[in-house]
Write a protein that holds these residues in place. Structure first.
Motif, mmCIF file in Angstrom:
data_model
loop_
_atom_site.group_PDB
_atom_site.id
_atom_site.type_symbol
_atom_site.label_atom_id
_atom_site.label_comp_id
_atom_site.label_asym_id
_atom_site.label_seq_id
_atom_site.Cartn_x
_atom_site.Cartn_y
_atom_site.Cartn_z
ATOM 1 N N ILE A 82 46.811 13.943 6.135
ATOM 2 C CA ILE A 82 46.672 14.787 7.524
ATOM 3 C C ILE A 82 47.692 14.607 8.377
ATOM 4 O O ILE A 82 48.431 15.392 8.869
ATOM 5 C CB ILE A 82 45.173 14.538 7.931
ATOM 6 C CG1 ILE A 82 44.290 15.202 7.147
ATOM 7 C CG2 ILE A 82 45.158 15.289 9.533
ATOM 8 C CD1 ILE A 82 42.953 14.874 7.533
ATOM 9 N N ILE A 83 48.075 13.199 8.499
ATOM 10 C CA ILE A 83 49.192 12.834 9.484
ATOM 11 C C ILE A 83 50.558 13.390 9.073
ATOM 12 O O ILE A 83 51.274 13.960 9.806
ATOM 13 C CB ILE A 83 49.011 11.491 9.561
ATOM 14 C CG1 ILE A 83 47.849 10.803 10.194
ATOM 15 C CG2 ILE A 83 50.433 10.672 10.332
ATOM 16 C CD1 ILE A 83 47.641 9.231 9.986
ATOM 17 N N LYS A 84 50.773 13.186 7.654
ATOM 18 C CA LYS A 84 51.864 13.788 7.232
ATOM 19 C C LYS A 84 52.301 15.275 7.475
ATOM 20 O O LYS A 84 53.150 15.778 7.973
ATOM 21 C CB LYS A 84 52.051 13.364 5.838
ATOM 22 C CG LYS A 84 53.365 14.073 5.188
ATOM 23 C CD LYS A 84 54.320 12.575 5.341
ATOM 24 C CE LYS A 84 55.736 12.833 4.675
ATOM 25 N NZ LYS A 84 56.783 11.691 4.818
ATOM 26 N N GLY A 85 51.172 15.888 7.243
ATOM 27 C CA GLY A 85 51.142 17.436 7.286
ATOM 28 C C GLY A 85 51.326 17.829 8.699
ATOM 29 O O GLY A 85 52.159 18.832 9.117
ATOM 30 N N SER A 86 50.687 17.141 9.587
ATOM 31 C CA SER A 86 50.508 17.524 10.933
ATOM 32 C C SER A 86 52.023 17.173 11.654
ATOM 33 O O SER A 86 52.622 18.168 12.747
ATOM 34 C CB SER A 86 49.578 16.537 11.872
ATOM 35 O OG SER A 86 48.347 16.858 11.375
ATOM 36 N N ASN A 87 52.547 16.092 11.184
ATOM 37 C CA ASN A 87 54.090 15.811 11.603
ATOM 38 C C ASN A 87 55.060 16.772 11.085
ATOM 39 O O ASN A 87 56.142 16.846 12.055
ATOM 40 C CB ASN A 87 54.209 14.269 11.247
ATOM 41 C CG ASN A 87 53.425 13.124 12.202
ATOM 42 O OD1 ASN A 87 52.948 13.525 13.276
ATOM 43 N ND2 ASN A 87 53.318 12.280 11.663
ATOM 44 N N THR A 88 54.862 16.928 9.879
ATOM 45 C CA THR A 88 55.935 17.844 9.448
ATOM 46 C C THR A 88 55.523 19.397 9.009
ATOM 47 O O THR A 88 56.522 20.181 9.225
ATOM 48 C CB THR A 88 56.254 17.595 7.729
ATOM 49 O OG1 THR A 88 55.066 17.729 6.811
ATOM 50 C CG2 THR A 88 56.614 15.895 7.953
ATOM 51 N N GLY A 89 54.390 19.556 9.316
ATOM 52 C CA GLY A 89 54.108 21.238 9.185
ATOM 53 C C GLY A 89 54.178 21.734 7.664
ATOM 54 O O GLY A 89 53.820 22.573 7.494
ATOM 55 N N ILE A 90 54.353 20.739 6.780
ATOM 56 C CA ILE A 90 54.434 21.043 5.410
ATOM 57 C C ILE A 90 53.336 20.536 4.828
ATOM 58 O O ILE A 90 53.004 19.555 4.628
ATOM 59 C CB ILE A 90 55.741 20.403 4.773
ATOM 60 C CG1 ILE A 90 56.799 21.153 5.441
ATOM 61 C CG2 ILE A 90 55.643 20.873 3.391
ATOM 62 C CD1 ILE A 90 58.241 20.316 5.021
ATOM 63 N N TRP A 91 52.336 21.636 4.261
ATOM 64 C CA TRP A 91 50.968 21.004 3.685
ATOM 65 C C TRP A 91 51.159 21.147 2.184
ATOM 66 O O TRP A 91 50.119 20.739 1.373
ATOM 67 C CB TRP A 91 49.994 21.949 4.168
ATOM 68 C CG TRP A 91 49.893 21.753 5.547
ATOM 69 C CD1 TRP A 91 50.296 22.328 6.449
ATOM 70 C CD2 TRP A 91 49.057 20.687 6.390
ATOM 71 N NE1 TRP A 91 49.840 21.889 7.793
ATOM 72 C CE2 TRP A 91 49.351 20.698 7.734
ATOM 73 C CE3 TRP A 91 48.295 19.557 5.947
ATOM 74 C CZ2 TRP A 91 48.654 19.910 8.472
ATOM 75 C CZ3 TRP A 91 47.570 18.644 6.706
ATOM 76 C CH2 TRP A 91 47.677 19.043 7.907
ATOM 77 N N GLY A 92 52.068 21.765 1.235
ATOM 78 C CA GLY A 92 52.195 22.017 0.042
ATOM 79 C C GLY A 92 53.371 21.355 -0.930
ATOM 80 O O GLY A 92 53.552 21.767 -1.858
ATOM 81 N N GLN A 115 38.944 13.903 14.997
ATOM 82 C CA GLN A 115 40.143 13.973 15.669
ATOM 83 C C GLN A 115 41.190 14.213 15.007
ATOM 84 O O GLN A 115 42.373 14.997 15.352
ATOM 85 C CB GLN A 115 40.296 12.626 16.700
ATOM 86 C CG GLN A 115 39.249 12.525 17.791
ATOM 87 C CD GLN A 115 39.390 11.456 18.606
ATOM 88 O OE1 GLN A 115 40.248 11.350 19.473
ATOM 89 N NE2 GLN A 115 38.422 10.439 18.796
ATOM 90 N N SER A 116 41.498 13.604 13.794
ATOM 91 C CA SER A 116 42.824 13.575 12.891
ATOM 92 C C SER A 116 42.526 15.178 12.355
ATOM 93 O O SER A 116 43.627 15.853 12.390
ATOM 94 C CB SER A 116 42.513 12.567 11.784
ATOM 95 O OG SER A 116 42.705 11.545 12.311
ATOM 96 N N LEU A 117 41.516 15.502 11.987
ATOM 97 C CA LEU A 117 41.437 16.784 11.308
ATOM 98 C C LEU A 117 41.485 17.660 12.222
ATOM 99 O O LEU A 117 41.912 19.047 12.020
ATOM 100 C CB LEU A 117 40.011 16.775 10.435
ATOM 101 C CG LEU A 117 39.819 17.968 9.344
ATOM 102 C CD1 LEU A 117 41.026 17.504 8.318
ATOM 103 C CD2 LEU A 117 38.508 17.861 8.657
ATOM 104 N N GLY A 118 40.910 17.676 13.449
ATOM 105 C CA GLY A 118 40.808 18.747 14.381
ATOM 106 C C GLY A 118 42.285 18.968 14.945
ATOM 107 O O GLY A 118 42.664 20.162 15.118
ATOM 108 N N TRP A 177 54.212 5.777 13.648
ATOM 109 C CA TRP A 177 53.253 4.712 12.775
ATOM 110 C C TRP A 177 52.451 3.672 13.808
ATOM 111 O O TRP A 177 51.480 2.992 13.293
ATOM 112 C CB TRP A 177 53.931 3.924 11.698
ATOM 113 C CG TRP A 177 53.910 4.984 10.373
ATOM 114 C CD1 TRP A 177 55.403 5.593 10.118
ATOM 115 C CD2 TRP A 177 53.145 5.265 9.553
ATOM 116 N NE1 TRP A 177 54.933 6.251 8.821
ATOM 117 C CE2 TRP A 177 53.724 6.005 8.444
ATOM 118 C CE3 TRP A 177 51.743 4.620 9.232
ATOM 119 C CZ2 TRP A 177 52.898 6.461 7.474
ATOM 120 C CZ3 TRP A 177 51.018 5.311 8.250
ATOM 121 C CH2 TRP A 177 51.449 5.938 7.304
ATOM 122 N N ILE A 178 52.988 3.711 14.787
ATOM 123 C CA ILE A 178 52.552 2.776 15.972
ATOM 124 C C ILE A 178 50.965 3.402 16.414
ATOM 125 O O ILE A 178 49.979 2.452 16.423
ATOM 126 C CB ILE A 178 53.039 2.927 17.195
ATOM 127 C CG1 ILE A 178 54.634 2.042 17.065
ATOM 128 C CG2 ILE A 178 52.519 2.124 18.459
ATOM 129 C CD1 ILE A 178 55.605 2.107 18.132
#
Length: 479
Positions: free
Chosen positions: A208-218, A397-400, A41-42
């Motif tokens: 996007i941030i949550k999915g990128s960090n956890t790898g869980i999108w669904g 950059q976030s989506l990429g 979150w920083i």
């Protein structure tokens, strides 16, 4: 004018370095403030606030004038920096980083607009934008080095406090020397549109941030984010169609030239994030570099970005902007294709040449992006047009990062689990006693295959960028 341009460069440098300087201070921050679970979150608070501010301040600058809004923006950034520097808890630091992000997000579109207005000819504007682009390139190298020095010699607090005197200097120069004529008329500020836009963007970026960090999108939480984002988009379009002065005029999306440039920005900055994330992973995991050495693999990109940004000013006038941008995108195709052929035996030199080619391409494109936006936008929509482009920059950059993360995980997640060696860190610090020679060889090939697929994806983005460059239309330059 020189003093105003110096202030613009100084403000840009503060915003640019702040995006990279924090990384080296994270271990010290967590040791001092604890709350290691809040580390992401920083970055995220800064990113979210910055993304929203680029749009809102771009529009407000069109309404109230560049000078007033840049002073407010730098003031917010300095305040956030001072507060972040005296933070006593992780929660405080995150809140103050968000304030910093608002200030930084306001600085980017307004400084780019001011540069376009300070210089009267296209060649001079190209040189000015080249220096702005150079600042961002240099920040990629200077930020981490400066951050490391301040943390080692003083403390992490100073990476934020350092902004205060320089920010105040930029404020003084702009307040004292920037003379702007603002045509006063009654405006109708689109408050409802601004609120809906902010909620929608925050929600979507959080997904996007949550999915990128956890790898869980669904997950249910992710689905809720998607639903809120879609509803917010629908409501935003309805509100903007009825607003007297919409926060984002939907007519901008009918401007083919603007949309082509924004598409080009999206592709280019997505490629940048692929290099920033996966070249260090390759350097540490495959080449066996330290974190510092792996980071230096990106240095050729920064150096060549800086050099070609400065050269753009001399090329403008000799060649059309379209030709220069096409040349830049062609270099992106070459650089990403070279990286797509990385193997476990590729050398440090090969990686360096590949990133240097990419940097040269970026440097040719970036300064002319803003010139093209300014030429294509209506005079009273220059600020919001640049704001939308700056938002695209951040958003891409976030989506990429998420997109390339999915590609990398598809290629590596299951094979790494099949090795059955527990969680494997991608920093090269493998416990060789856990692996046989054959298993170590498999491990290196798995990681390399993931990196290869990332750059195959990046090469596709580069080809799309080249096609978009060929679609650019010639517009009459606005003086």
């Amino acid at each position: 004018m020189n003093k105003v341009f110096l202030a613009v460069l100084l403000a840009t440098a503060l915003a640019a370095i702040e995006g990279t300087i924090v990384a080296t201070a994270i271990p010290s921050i967590t040791a001092d403030l604890s709350g290691v679970e809040l580390i992401s979150w920083i970055y995220s608070a800064y990113l979210l606030a910055s993304a929203i501010a680029t749009i809102l301040f771009g529009k407000l600058a069109d309404i109230f004038g560049r000078k007033k809004m840049i002073i407010i923006g730098i003031g917010i950034f300095v305040t956030g920096s001072l507060l972040a520097g005296v933070s006593q808890s992780m929660v405080q630091l995150i809140i103050f980083r968000a304030i910093q992000g608002i200030g930084a997000g306001s600085i980017l579109p307004i400084t780019l607009t001011i540069v376009g207005e300070l210089f009267s000819t296209e060649k001079a504007r190209a040189k000015g934008q080249g220096y702005i682009s150079m600042i961002w390139g240099v920040a990629g190298v200077i930020g981490p080095l400066l951050g490391g020095y301040l943390v080692d010699q003083l403390s992490w607090h100073y990476i934020f406090l350092l902004n205060v005197p320089f920010g105040l200097s930029a404020l003084f120069l702009i307040a004292r020397y920037y003379d702007e004529k603002v045509h006063k008329k009654k405006h109708h500020i689109d408050y409802l549109g601004a609120v809906i836009f902010s909620i929608t963007v925050v929600t979507f970026l959080l997904s996007i941030i949550k999915g990128s960090n956890t790898g869980i999108w669904g997950s249910n939480e992710q689905i809720a984010y998607y639903a809120i984002s879609l509803i917010g988009l629908f409501l935003f379009i309805r509100v903007e169609l009825r607003a007297k002065e919409p926060i984002i005029p939907l007519t901008l999306f009918k401007n083919r030239r603007l949309m082509t440039v924004n598409g080009l920005t999206f592709m280019m900055m997505s490629i940048v994030i692929s290099v920033s994330v996966y070249i260090p992973i390759y350097g540490q995991s495959i080449l066996g570099n330290s974190a510092t050495q792996a980071g230096l693999l990106i240095a050729p990109l920064t150096v060549m970005w800086t050099v070609s940004s400065v050269l753009v000013g001399t090329l403008v006038g000799r060649f059309s902007n379209k030709v220069i941008i096409q040349a830049g995108t062609l270099l992106l195709v070459i650089g990403t294709t070279m990286l797509a052929f990385l193997t476990t035996d590729s050398s440090y030199v090969y990686v360096g040449i590949s990133t240097a080619v990419l940097g040269a391409g970026m440097g040719l494109i970036a300064p002319l992006i803003i010139l093209t936006v300014q030429a294509a936008a209506k005079p009273d929509e220059v600020g919001i047009s640049i704001g939308l482009n700056s938002f695209t920059n951040t958003f891409s950059q976030s989506l990429g990062a998420a997109f390339f993360g999915v590609l990398f995980n598809i290629m590596t997640s299951q094979p790494l689990r099949d090795l059955d060696k527990g969680e494997i860190q991608l920093n090269g610090s493998f416990d060789h006693q856990l692996f046989t020679k054959a298993e170590m060889n498999d491990l290196l090939h798995i990681i390399t295959s993931g990196v290869q697929v990332v750059y195959i994806g990046a090469a596709v983005f580069a080809v799309i960028a080249f096609l978009l460059a060929t679609m650019l239309q010639k517009n009459k330059v606005r003086h």
